[in-house]
Scaffold this motif. Structure first.
Motif, mmCIF file in Angstrom:
data_model
loop_
_atom_site.group_PDB
_atom_site.id
_atom_site.type_symbol
_atom_site.label_atom_id
_atom_site.label_comp_id
_atom_site.label_asym_id
_atom_site.label_seq_id
_atom_site.Cartn_x
_atom_site.Cartn_y
_atom_site.Cartn_z
ATOM 1 N N SER A 18 30.418 33.312 5.319
ATOM 2 C CA SER A 18 29.552 32.497 6.171
ATOM 3 C C SER A 18 29.596 31.059 5.703
ATOM 4 N N GLU A 19 29.526 30.168 6.662
ATOM 5 C CA GLU A 19 29.624 28.747 6.325
ATOM 6 C C GLU A 19 28.285 28.215 5.857
ATOM 7 N N GLY A 20 27.326 28.842 5.997
ATOM 8 C CA GLY A 20 26.020 28.383 5.602
ATOM 9 C C GLY A 20 25.717 28.679 4.154
ATOM 10 N N ASP A 21 26.673 29.196 3.467
ATOM 11 C CA ASP A 21 26.495 29.559 2.069
ATOM 12 C C ASP A 21 26.274 28.297 1.246
ATOM 13 N N PRO A 22 25.208 28.254 0.430
ATOM 14 C CA PRO A 22 24.941 27.053 -0.356
ATOM 15 C C PRO A 22 25.985 26.825 -1.441
ATOM 16 N N GLN A 23 26.529 27.863 -1.983
ATOM 17 C CA GLN A 23 27.597 27.672 -2.987
ATOM 18 C C GLN A 23 28.826 27.051 -2.346
ATOM 19 N N GLN A 24 29.154 27.524 -1.201
ATOM 20 C CA GLN A 24 30.310 26.981 -0.479
ATOM 21 C C GLN A 24 30.066 25.510 -0.152
ATOM 22 N N HIS A 25 28.875 25.215 0.230
ATOM 23 C CA HIS A 25 28.533 23.835 0.566
ATOM 24 C C HIS A 25 28.658 22.930 -0.666
ATOM 25 N N ILE A 26 28.217 23.399 -1.810
ATOM 26 C CA ILE A 26 28.325 22.638 -3.066
ATOM 27 C C ILE A 26 29.801 22.464 -3.438
ATOM 28 N N MET A 27 30.606 23.514 -3.268
ATOM 29 C CA MET A 27 32.041 23.432 -3.562
ATOM 30 C C MET A 27 32.719 22.420 -2.643
ATOM 31 N N ASP A 28 32.368 22.451 -1.364
ATOM 32 C CA ASP A 28 32.948 21.498 -0.412
ATOM 33 C C ASP A 28 32.558 20.069 -0.777
ATOM 34 N N GLN A 29 31.303 19.917 -1.183
ATOM 35 C CA GLN A 29 30.851 18.579 -1.597
ATOM 36 C C GLN A 29 31.622 18.111 -2.823
ATOM 37 N N ARG A 30 31.836 18.976 -3.765
ATOM 38 C CA ARG A 30 32.587 18.624 -4.979
ATOM 39 C C ARG A 30 34.032 18.275 -4.624
ATOM 40 N N LYS A 31 34.606 19.044 -3.704
ATOM 41 C CA LYS A 31 35.984 18.765 -3.280
ATOM 42 C C LYS A 31 36.078 17.394 -2.623
ATOM 43 N N ARG A 32 35.120 17.139 -1.710
ATOM 44 C CA ARG A 32 35.131 15.829 -1.044
ATOM 45 C C ARG A 32 34.933 14.708 -2.057
ATOM 46 N N LYS A 33 34.036 14.913 -2.997
ATOM 47 C CA LYS A 33 33.771 13.907 -4.034
ATOM 48 C C LYS A 33 35.031 13.704 -4.896
ATOM 49 N N ARG A 34 35.675 14.814 -5.284
ATOM 50 C CA ARG A 34 36.900 14.733 -6.081
ATOM 51 C C ARG A 34 38.017 14.043 -5.281
ATOM 52 N N MET A 35 38.145 14.406 -4.013
ATOM 53 C CA MET A 35 39.169 13.776 -3.177
ATOM 54 C C MET A 35 38.915 12.272 -3.041
#
Length: 165
Positions: A18-35
């Protein structure tokens, strides 16, 4: 949501997707921040590289200018050297000619002095010496009637005394 950066892994460890997963959201944020951080780092790296390239181009232009000035200076110095070398060759030739003339004049003076001393030792007659001296004065002219400069020199004067006159 799978992304090429994450290595093809999608979803969480539980397999919920599910896309609403808070862990997934944190990982996506970290990826965007790293990128974003990687993009900034790459941009700074490109700027440093461009500054270094501009510095090297500027340095190359300065070295080309300096090289041109040195080449011009070498050309001028070489031309001056060749002119001075040419002048020295002329002076050496003139010195050799003057040395030969001086040696010839000294030989003439020595010959005249030796012939006069032979004349004076063989005769004690004052009239004969006067006649010989008179003949020596008359020999200022050669066989063709022109003045002979070799006979116009004073016979018993050293060459340095004659150069003073």
């Amino acid at each position: 949501m799978a992304s090429p950066i994450s290595g093809g892994y999608s979803g969480s460890g539980s397999g919920s997707g599910s896309e609403g997963d808070p862990q997934q959201h944190i990982m996506d944020q970290r990826k965007r921040k790293r990128m974003q951080s990687n993009r900034e780092s790459a941009r700074r790296s490109r700027m440093r590289k461009q500054q270094h390239l501009d510095s090297l181009i500027s340095q190359a232009d300065e070295l080309k200018k300096e090289n041109s000035q040195i080449s011009t200076s070498i050309g001028i110095t070489t031309e001056l050297y060749l002119n001075i070398e040419s002048d020295n060759a002329i002076l050496r030739a003139q010195m050799a000619e003057l040395t030969n003339r001086l040696n010839s004049l000294n030989d003439i003076i020595n010959y005249m002095n030796s012939s006069m001393s032979i004349t004076t030792t063989t005769t004690n007659n004052h009239h004969f010496l006067a006649a010989t001296h008179h003949e020596a004065q008359e020999t200022h002219f050669n066989d063709c009637g022109f003045m002979d400069p070799w006979n116009s020199l004073a016979a018993n004067q050293p060459i340095m005394d004659m150069l003073m006159y």
